[in-house]
Motif scaffolding. Structure first.
Motif, short mmCIF file in Angstrom:
data_model
loop_
_atom_site.label_atom_id
_atom_site.label_comp_id
_atom_site.label_asym_id
_atom_site.label_seq_id
_atom_site.Cartn_x
_atom_site.Cartn_y
_atom_site.Cartn_z
N TYR A 92 0.86 -1.19 0.00
CA TYR A 92 0.00 0.00 0.00
C TYR A 92 0.90 1.24 0.00
N HIS A 93 0.31 2.39 -0.35
CA HIS A 93 1.06 3.63 -0.45
C HIS A 93 0.82 4.51 0.78
N LEU A 94 1.92 5.09 1.27
CA LEU A 94 1.82 6.01 2.40
C LEU A 94 1.36 7.38 1.90
N PRO A 95 0.69 8.15 2.75
CA PRO A 95 0.28 9.51 2.33
C PRO A 95 1.49 10.40 2.11
N ASP A 96 1.30 11.44 1.31
CA ASP A 96 2.39 12.37 1.04
C ASP A 96 2.63 13.26 2.26
N GLY A 97 3.82 13.80 2.34
CA GLY A 97 4.17 14.70 3.44
C GLY A 97 5.43 14.22 4.14
N GLU A 98 6.29 15.21 4.45
CA GLU A 98 7.56 14.87 5.08
C GLU A 98 7.37 14.30 6.49
N TRP A 99 6.27 14.69 7.13
CA TRP A 99 6.02 14.22 8.51
C TRP A 99 5.87 12.71 8.60
N VAL A 100 5.42 12.09 7.47
CA VAL A 100 5.13 10.65 7.49
C VAL A 100 6.36 9.84 7.87
N GLN A 101 7.54 10.25 7.32
CA GLN A 101 8.75 9.45 7.54
C GLN A 101 9.25 9.52 8.99
N TRP A 102 8.70 10.50 9.78
CA TRP A 102 9.17 10.63 11.16
C TRP A 102 8.23 9.99 12.19
N VAL A 103 7.06 9.49 11.74
CA VAL A 103 6.13 8.87 12.69
C VAL A 103 6.75 7.62 13.31
N SER A 104 7.24 6.73 12.46
CA SER A 104 7.82 5.48 12.96
C SER A 104 9.05 5.71 13.82
N PRO A 105 10.01 6.56 13.40
CA PRO A 105 11.19 6.76 14.25
C PRO A 105 10.86 7.36 15.63
N ILE A 106 9.98 8.35 15.66
CA ILE A 106 9.69 9.03 16.94
C ILE A 106 8.93 8.09 17.89
N LEU A 107 7.83 7.52 17.38
CA LEU A 107 7.05 6.61 18.23
C LEU A 107 7.82 5.32 18.50
N GLY A 108 8.63 4.91 17.52
CA GLY A 108 9.44 3.70 17.70
C GLY A 108 10.47 3.88 18.81
N THR A 109 11.02 5.08 18.89
CA THR A 109 11.98 5.37 19.98
C THR A 109 11.28 5.29 21.33
N LEU A 110 10.06 5.83 21.40
CA LEU A 110 9.28 5.75 22.64
C LEU A 110 8.99 4.29 23.00
N LEU A 111 8.66 3.50 21.99
CA LEU A 111 8.42 2.07 22.20
C LEU A 111 9.67 1.38 22.75
N TYR A 112 10.81 1.70 22.16
CA TYR A 112 12.06 1.06 22.57
C TYR A 112 12.42 1.41 24.01
N VAL A 113 12.33 2.71 24.34
CA VAL A 113 12.76 3.15 25.67
C VAL A 113 11.75 2.75 26.75
N TRP A 114 10.46 2.99 26.46
CA TRP A 114 9.43 2.75 27.48
C TRP A 114 9.02 1.27 27.51
N GLY A 115 8.59 0.77 26.37
CA GLY A 115 8.14 -0.63 26.33
C GLY A 115 9.28 -1.62 26.46
N GLY A 116 10.46 -1.23 26.00
CA GLY A 116 11.59 -2.15 26.06
C GLY A 116 12.36 -2.12 27.37
N TRP A 117 12.00 -1.16 28.26
CA TRP A 117 12.76 -0.99 29.50
C TRP A 117 12.84 -2.27 30.35
N PRO A 118 11.73 -3.02 30.56
CA PRO A 118 11.85 -4.25 31.36
C PRO A 118 12.84 -5.24 30.77
N PHE A 119 12.88 -5.31 29.43
CA PHE A 119 13.77 -6.27 28.78
C PHE A 119 15.23 -5.78 28.82
N LEU A 120 15.41 -4.47 28.68
CA LEU A 120 16.77 -3.92 28.71
C LEU A 120 17.39 -4.07 30.09
N THR A 121 16.59 -3.76 31.13
CA THR A 121 17.12 -3.93 32.49
C THR A 121 17.33 -5.41 32.80
#
Length: 721
Positions: A92-121
């Motif tokens: 499928y095609h993603l919508p146009d706009g530069e903001w689209v490419q930053w959704v996954s990195p920003i929320l993904g970072t939050l997922l890694y730090v917050w959701g991944g914290w139990p596994f990292l510790t």
């Protein structure tokens, strides 16, 4: 269980004081402290499992992982949906706009730090302990995915290394697995807390002419305390005034009240059911019997082996497999002159080396297994107890209330010439009709069971230590123990000696001053105990019975049931030593009991099984709880343990098998023939592996674990073989 105990107290208060005439006849039963002692302890030692990264998974940790899972699931949806690689993979095609490419990195970072914290510790903890396992494998995969994805987002690394969607799925699925696992491990009560709760909150100390309320911990040896009807004794002591029927079930497991007189000892936590007492304190604090039991439970729990989880073992091997494969991949691709491809291949290996299925393989099986067990009346509190049951080769039963009903039953009638068994029993039942004593209920119950026509009676009376007396059909009928015969100058029937060697209670029936028959009363063996023992033999387990009864009593029950070995005359504090004795012989021991005094023995056992009708302490400390008192339920645990272990192994092979195949392919082992496993295909295989594991675990739902079905299947398999 507290409601159950309150009901017991109420029932015993009603029963107290009735039919004192049978006290002489039942003296053997009363005076054998271990006779009705069943216990519970359990496997809290197994409760000290190897927790991931210090997350002990009990209490609020279940809620924390549940909340974390749902929050991360909400964040994962846009991470996956707006990821360019996932969109390309699905088509499928993603919508146009530069903001689209930053959704996954920003929320993904939050997922890694917050959701991944139990596994990292947890990963850090495993590194420190030098025991790589599941947490390190997960931590490695999400960290590599996180770093490589940022590298791809910033155009530092190849576009193939955009793993934001895979990172999101990995974190969410692993959180789901750990939430399921911790929910199955959460313990509802604590054995030691339940023991402490037996003591009253305050004691009434006699201070001169006054009575003052103090905490039990403030009492000193020599103090005199008042114990009112229905109240618990605050400390071990000696009765200096009064007498009472004591409910000692919390400490001994004895289902009947025991009469305690001036000069006799009472134990902290026991309850005076019918009248008040004055007690001189003889032991306080750590010197009390209750504290001694607490210490034995704690010691046994602390010394229990911490069995290594098979999932962690598999994860440990997979960690070294993945790390070794990554190193070899990097070296080989560098040697062939393609270092850039080597980076891509190496990172791909490290990310897909952590299969989602491995994080769900065990928790799903345990969750479904515990649910199926509950439907069959078996409550699994400790997963390691469930895992260990399949290795058990000796099952140790407490006798009274477990293999037997724990209450007297008429098991024999000996009439003299001119009288039939039914005639003697009906006359005895008529005389006993007005009594509430357990022996009287046994006699009237036997007459009812035989559908006898019990004649009317009049002029009922009971005499302490002698028996009951009533006028029936114009004759004076008396029923009682040895004091009754002594009162009339009569002799026992010859059969009495044989019955006595078998540990039975003997009541003689006297009509107009002449003995017309004798009744044999004993603790009736449960009908289902026969099938339980036979089925346990069929699975190759030795059946052992432990009791405070005399050897003769124990041998009679053992002979009828075909029990292999008997420990008789065992004091409560010595039961754990008997379990240890079996273990020193190289046996894996399961202990079945339902009272506080068995707590140390159940904790010592490899698997502690508490009867659900037992005490709060039994329920709190057991690894496995039987909702009913049916001994065949032990077979349900055997079946479930074997079935669950098979599913665990199958799921681990599915999960690990994915790795064993996909990691070499991702590393490029077939590159010389033109095939390299794309990351997208690896991810699809990973998801397929997770689905297979989930479906395989669901097959456990077909298992019927009711006690009768489990025992019947076991016996049928043996017969067919």
């Amino acid at each position: 269980m507290s409601m159950h105990r309150d009901h017991q107290h109420e029932h015993r208060r009603d029963e107290a004081g009735h039919h004192a005439g049978h006290q002489g006849a039942s003296a053997d039963l009363r005076d054998a402290p271990g006779d009705h002692e069943h216990g519970s302890s359990a496997h809290e030692g197994h409760g000290e499992h190897h927790e991931h990264g210090g997350h002990s998974g009990h209490g609020d940790h279940v809620g924390q992982f549940r909340r974390l899972f749902w929050i991360m699931l909400v964040l994962a949806v846009p991470v996956v949906a707006f990821n360019a690689m996932f969109a390309h993979l699905v088509g499928y095609h993603l919508p146009d706009g530069e903001w689209v490419q930053w959704v996954s990195p920003i929320l993904g970072t939050l997922l890694y730090v917050w959701g991944g914290w139990p596994f990292l510790t947890g990963a850090v903890s495993e590194i420190r302990s030098r025991k790589p396992g599941m947490m390190l494998l997960i931590g490695l995969a999400i960290t590599v995915a996180f770093v490589s994805s940022w590298g791809s987002t910033l155009d530092v690394l190849d576009d193939q290394l955009d793993f934001w969607w895979e990172l999101a799925l990995l974190v969410v699925i692993m959180l789901l697995g750990h939430w399921i696992e911790m929910r199955s491990l959460a313990q509802t009560t604590s054995a030691l807390d339940s023991l402490a709760a037996l003591l009253p909150d305050e004691a009434e100390k006699v201070d001169g002419d006054a009575v003052v309320k103090v905490a039990p911990s403030d009492l000193a040896v020599g103090d005199v305390v008042i114990v009112r009807p229905g109240a618990a004794v605050p400390a071990d002591g000696k009765i200096v005034d009064g007498s009472a029927s004591m409910d000692e079930s919390m400490v001994t497991g004895e289902s009947k009240t025991v009469r305690r007189e001036v000069g006799e000892s009472v134990v902290a936590g026991t309850v005076a059911t019918d009248s008040g007492l004055r007690v001189e304190v003889t032991a306080i604090g750590d010197d009390t019997a209750l504290a001694g039991i607490q210490k034995l439970v704690a010691d046994a729990q602390a010394s229990s082996s911490r069995a290594q989880r098979i999932a962690d073992t598999a994860a440990g091997w997979l960690f070294w497999f993945a790390l070794g494969s990554a190193v070899i991949t990097a070296i080989v691709w560098a040697l062939v002159g393609l270092p850039d491809d080597g980076v891509v291949r190496t990172i791909t290996v490290l990310v897909i080396a952590c299969p989602h299925a491995l994080g769900l393989a065990i928790p799903l099986v345990v969750s479904i297994a515990t649910e199926r067990a509950a439907r069959g009346g078996v409550l699994i509190k400790d997963r390691l107890a469930l895992e260990s049951m399949r290795t058990v080769d000796a099952v140790l039963f407490d006798k009274t209330g477990t293999l037997t009903k724990g209450e007297p039953t008429v098991t024999g009638i000996e009439p003299i010439d001119g009288y039939s068994e039914d005639a003697v029993l009906s006359l005895a039942a008529a005389a006993e009709s007005d009594s509430e004593h357990p022996l009287a209920r046994a006699v009237t119950g036997a007459a009812k069971h035989r559908s006898l026509d019990v004649p009317a009676y009049a002029e009922f009376s009971s005499s302490p230590a002698v028996g009951v007396r009533a006028r029936v059909d114009g004759s004076v009928i008396e029923v009682g123990g040895p004091y009754l015969l002594e009162h009339h100058g009569l002799s026992e029937l010859p059969i009495a000696d044989k019955w006595r060697t078998e540990g039975a209670i003997i009541l003689h029936v006297v009509a107009d001053g002449e003995v017309i028959g004798a009744l044999r009363l004993a603790d009736e063996i449960r009908p289902e105990s026969h099938d339980a023992v036979d089925a346990l033999h069929a699975v190759g387990a030795q059946v052992v019975m432990i009791t405070g009864d005399a050897q003769a009593v124990a041998e009679t029950v053992a002979a009828e049931l075909g029990i292999d070995r008997v420990f008789a005359g065992v004091r409560p504090e010595d039961k754990a030593a008997k379990v240890a004795e079996l273990q020193r012989e190289g046996r894996k021991v399961a202990m079945v009991g339902d009272g506080v005094n068995d707590a140390p023995a159940l904790a010592q056992a490899d698997v502690g099984i508490a009867i659900g009708a037992g005490t709060d302490v039994a329920i709190g400390s057991a690894g496995v709880i039987l909702a009913s008192s049916d001994p065949r339920s032990v077979l349900s645990i055997f079946e479930l343990s074997n079935a669950a272990y098979r599913k665990m192994k199958q799921n681990l092979w599915w999960a690990a098998g994915y790795n064993l195949i996909s990691v070499p392919l991702a590393a490029g082992v077939l590159a010389p023939v033109g095939f390299v496993l794309p990351m997208s295909v690896g991810a699809i295989l990973m998801s397929a592996s997770t689905v297979v594991v989930a479906l395989n675990a669901q097959l456990l739902r077909r298992l019927d674990l009711t006690p009768e079905q489990s025992a019947a299947r076991t016996l049928n398999r043996t017969a067919s073989n």
